[in-house]
Design an enzyme around this catalytic site. Sequence first.
Site, PDB file in Angstrom:
ATOM      1  N   HIS A 165       0.758  -1.292  -0.170  1.00 13.81           N
ATOM      2  CA  HIS A 165      -0.089   0.146  -0.119  1.00 13.81           C
ATOM      3  C   HIS A 165       0.831   1.260   0.004  1.00 13.81           C
ATOM      4  O   HIS A 165       0.595   2.411  -0.413  1.00 13.81           O
ATOM      5  CB  HIS A 165      -0.971  -0.112   1.200  1.00 13.81           C
ATOM      6  CG  HIS A 165      -2.142  -1.005   0.934  1.00 13.81           C
ATOM      7  ND1 HIS A 165      -2.310  -2.069   2.067  1.00 13.81           N
ATOM      8  CD2 HIS A 165      -2.792  -1.688   0.134  1.00 13.81           C
ATOM      9  CE1 HIS A 165      -3.250  -2.913   1.503  1.00 13.81           C
ATOM     10  NE2 HIS A 165      -3.560  -2.567   0.269  1.00 13.81           N
ATOM     11  N   GLU A 224     -15.172  -0.107  -6.069  1.00 16.01           N
ATOM     12  CA  GLU A 224     -14.688  -1.606  -5.848  1.00 16.01           C
ATOM     13  C   GLU A 224     -16.187  -2.607  -6.250  1.00 16.01           C
ATOM     14  O   GLU A 224     -17.104  -2.305  -5.859  1.00 16.01           O
ATOM     15  CB  GLU A 224     -14.851  -1.857  -4.149  1.00 16.01           C
ATOM     16  CG  GLU A 224     -14.748  -3.250  -3.627  1.00 16.01           C
ATOM     17  CD  GLU A 224     -13.837  -4.138  -4.038  1.00 16.01           C
ATOM     18  OE1 GLU A 224     -12.575  -3.953  -3.986  1.00 16.01           O
ATOM     19  OE2 GLU A 224     -14.379  -5.326  -4.657  1.00 16.01           O
ATOM     20  N   ASP A 231     -18.481  -2.306 -11.091  1.00 13.90           N
ATOM     21  CA  ASP A 231     -17.479  -2.453 -12.017  1.00 13.90           C
ATOM     22  C   ASP A 231     -16.309  -1.618 -12.278  1.00 13.90           C
ATOM     23  O   ASP A 231     -16.805  -0.645 -13.305  1.00 13.90           O
ATOM     24  CB  ASP A 231     -17.745  -3.437 -13.421  1.00 13.90           C
ATOM     25  CG  ASP A 231     -16.759  -4.293 -13.991  1.00 13.90           C
ATOM     26  OD1 ASP A 231     -15.598  -3.627 -13.836  1.00 13.90           O
ATOM     27  OD2 ASP A 231     -16.843  -5.257 -14.554  1.00 13.90           O
ATOM     28  N   GLY A 232     -15.185  -1.538 -11.968  1.00 17.68           N
ATOM     29  CA  GLY A 232     -14.324  -0.354 -12.461  1.00 17.68           C
ATOM     30  C   GLY A 232     -14.176  -0.059 -14.146  1.00 17.68           C
ATOM     31  O   GLY A 232     -14.094   0.801 -14.565  1.00 17.68           O
ATOM     32  N   ASP A 276      -5.793  -1.153  -8.118  1.00 16.98           N
ATOM     33  CA  ASP A 276      -5.417  -1.961  -7.205  1.00 16.98           C
ATOM     34  C   ASP A 276      -6.411  -3.199  -7.243  1.00 16.98           C
ATOM     35  O   ASP A 276      -7.147  -3.699  -6.391  1.00 16.98           O
ATOM     36  CB  ASP A 276      -5.625  -1.277  -5.839  1.00 16.98           C
ATOM     37  CG  ASP A 276      -5.226  -2.088  -4.576  1.00 16.98           C
ATOM     38  OD1 ASP A 276      -4.703  -3.025  -4.642  1.00 16.98           O
ATOM     39  OD2 ASP A 276      -5.340  -1.445  -3.430  1.00 16.98           O
ATOM     40  N   SER A 277      -5.898  -4.125  -8.177  1.00 17.18           N
ATOM     41  CA  SER A 277      -6.880  -5.055  -8.591  1.00 17.18           C
ATOM     42  C   SER A 277      -6.430  -6.606  -8.193  1.00 17.18           C
ATOM     43  O   SER A 277      -5.289  -6.646  -7.755  1.00 17.18           O
ATOM     44  CB  SER A 277      -6.844  -5.146 -10.087  1.00 17.18           C
ATOM     45  OG  SER A 277      -5.766  -5.608 -10.480  1.00 17.18           O
ATOM     46  N   THR A 278      -7.293  -7.270  -8.337  1.00 16.35           N
ATOM     47  CA  THR A 278      -7.047  -8.844  -8.211  1.00 16.35           C
ATOM     48  C   THR A 278      -6.021  -9.163  -9.616  1.00 16.35           C
ATOM     49  O   THR A 278      -6.044  -8.380 -10.420  1.00 16.35           O
ATOM     50  CB  THR A 278      -8.199  -9.612  -8.016  1.00 16.35           C
ATOM     51  OG1 THR A 278      -9.122  -9.293  -9.145  1.00 16.35           O
ATOM     52  CG2 THR A 278      -8.865  -9.664  -6.764  1.00 16.35           C
ATOM     53  N   ASP A 279      -5.860 -10.535  -9.426  1.00 15.42           N
ATOM     54  CA  ASP A 279      -4.991 -10.814 -10.658  1.00 15.42           C
ATOM     55  C   ASP A 279      -6.027 -11.063 -11.925  1.00 15.42           C
ATOM     56  O   ASP A 279      -7.280 -10.815 -11.674  1.00 15.42           O
ATOM     57  CB  ASP A 279      -4.532 -12.482 -10.526  1.00 15.42           C
ATOM     58  CG  ASP A 279      -3.437 -12.422  -9.486  1.00 15.42           C
ATOM     59  OD1 ASP A 279      -2.664 -11.420  -9.288  1.00 15.42           O
ATOM     60  OD2 ASP A 279      -3.222 -13.630  -8.877  1.00 15.42           O
TER      61      ASP A 279
HETATM   62  N1  SAM Z   1      -3.408  -6.061  -3.274  1.00 11.20           N
HETATM   63  C1  SAM Z   1      -3.988  -6.947  -3.748  1.00 11.20           C
HETATM   64  C2  SAM Z   1      -3.467  -8.191  -4.519  1.00 11.20           C
HETATM   65  O1  SAM Z   1      -2.918  -7.664  -5.568  1.00 11.20           O
HETATM   66  O2  SAM Z   1      -3.548  -9.352  -4.323  1.00 11.20           O
HETATM   67  C3  SAM Z   1      -5.351  -6.476  -4.305  1.00 11.20           C
HETATM   68  C4  SAM Z   1      -6.357  -6.200  -3.213  1.00 11.20           C
HETATM   69  S1  SAM Z   1      -7.662  -5.602  -3.529  1.00 11.20           S
HETATM   70  C5  SAM Z   1      -8.631  -6.454  -2.143  1.00 11.20           C
HETATM   71  C6  SAM Z   1      -8.400  -6.359  -5.020  1.00 11.20           C
HETATM   72  C7  SAM Z   1      -9.961  -5.960  -5.107  1.00 11.20           C
HETATM   73  O3  SAM Z   1     -10.273  -5.761  -6.422  1.00 11.20           O
HETATM   74  C8  SAM Z   1     -10.677  -7.026  -4.799  1.00 11.20           C
HETATM   75  O4  SAM Z   1     -11.474  -6.399  -3.463  1.00 11.20           O
HETATM   76  C9  SAM Z   1     -11.782  -6.992  -5.942  1.00 11.20           C
HETATM   77  O5  SAM Z   1     -13.178  -7.179  -5.439  1.00 11.20           O
HETATM   78  C10 SAM Z   1     -11.711  -5.829  -6.687  1.00 11.20           C
HETATM   79  N2  SAM Z   1     -11.877  -5.957  -8.080  1.00 11.20           N
HETATM   80  C11 SAM Z   1     -11.699  -6.999  -8.903  1.00 11.20           C
HETATM   81  N3  SAM Z   1     -12.186  -6.793 -10.118  1.00 11.20           N
HETATM   82  C12 SAM Z   1     -12.839  -5.422 -10.064  1.00 11.20           C
HETATM   83  C13 SAM Z   1     -13.556  -4.736 -11.142  1.00 11.20           C
HETATM   84  N4  SAM Z   1     -13.685  -4.977 -12.271  1.00 11.20           N
HETATM   85  N5  SAM Z   1     -13.751  -3.461 -10.711  1.00 11.20           N
HETATM   86  C14 SAM Z   1     -13.719  -2.997  -9.494  1.00 11.20           C
HETATM   87  N6  SAM Z   1     -12.995  -3.616  -8.337  1.00 11.20           N
HETATM   88  C15 SAM Z   1     -12.602  -5.172  -9.037  1.00 11.20           C
END
Ligand code: SAM
Length: 285
Positions: free
Chosen positions: A63, A107, A138-139, A156-159
């Site tokens: 972060h 989010e 949805d972003g 700051d997304s998931t994979d």
């Molecule tokens: N630091 C983390 C990592 O790299 O593993 C990422 C953490 S953060 C919790 C990732 C967030 O992205 C999740 O809570 C997920 O719900 C969100 N997310 C995934 N796809 C998304 C989208 N299309 N739009 C908005 N948020 C999204």
Amino acid sequence: MIDLWFTEKHSEGAKFSIHVKEHLYSKKSPFQQIDFFDSYEFGKFFTLDGIMMANEKDEFIYHEMITHVPLASNLDIKKVLVIGGGDGGTVRELTKYKSIEQIDMVEIDEMVVNACKKYLPLTSSKLNDKRVNLFFEDGLLFIKNKKNLYDLILVDSTDPIGPGEGLFSKEFYENCFEALTKNGILINQHESPYYPFNVREMKRSHNKIKDIFPISKVYQFHMPTYPSGHWLFGFASKGVDPLNCNSEKWNSLNLETKYYNTNIHKASFALPNYVIELLNHSNDD
Ligand code: SAM
């Protein structure tokens, strides 16, 4: 006593395990499987679809590095958009800057935010700052048709599997470019150069961004609980060069950080030869 371990597959041939004290929460949202645990080594942590997102012990590294590198590169940033980031750690770091006027966080999964408020106050504690606006959308859709609005976008997304997939697409990066102001900066979760799955996504991401933004760099940090521990962010901008950061001015703010400092800032853009090679050949496959 039952011996409980959480195990995540980091590659076809490597797994990473954490000794668990207690499985605190397990629910399926419309988007993903959400689990919270308490552990001996990393404190509380949560996973989405079985993949580590954040834990109390090393979250500060991720972060701080996603936030302070762009801010020290342009201290005039006023309006910020965070895409993803449901644990709130990125927003917590942003709120350290009095100069920031507006923080929009988009989010997709409200259940992640609610559970983080309950189990991870360390990261979620600043989500109620009065500059923060939360959008549960949805972003990918949120960013469409936004023009010249944000000085900084933090992805700051998931994979790139599940709901995060579209956040690695060319269309999404193009929409981010349009949504940024003339000195705008885009930081994105850029995967890792080590294991094959992450390497593929790192190259795909870099290949798309470098064709859209005049400045497109990659910086590194070490993240003990992510695959290989070696992780990257992309720094793309319309003109701001992160290597011209104003160290003196940033240091005069006296912000408290545990990982980031202005020497790390510059050094993090110095990449190992094999990573440079992979990025230079990002359009090979
Ligand atoms: N630091 C983390 C990592 O790299 O593993 C990422 C953490 S953060 C919790 C990732 C967030 O992205 C999740 O809570 C997920 O719900 C969100 N997310 C995934 N796809 C998304 C989208 N299309 N739009 C908005 N948020 C999204």
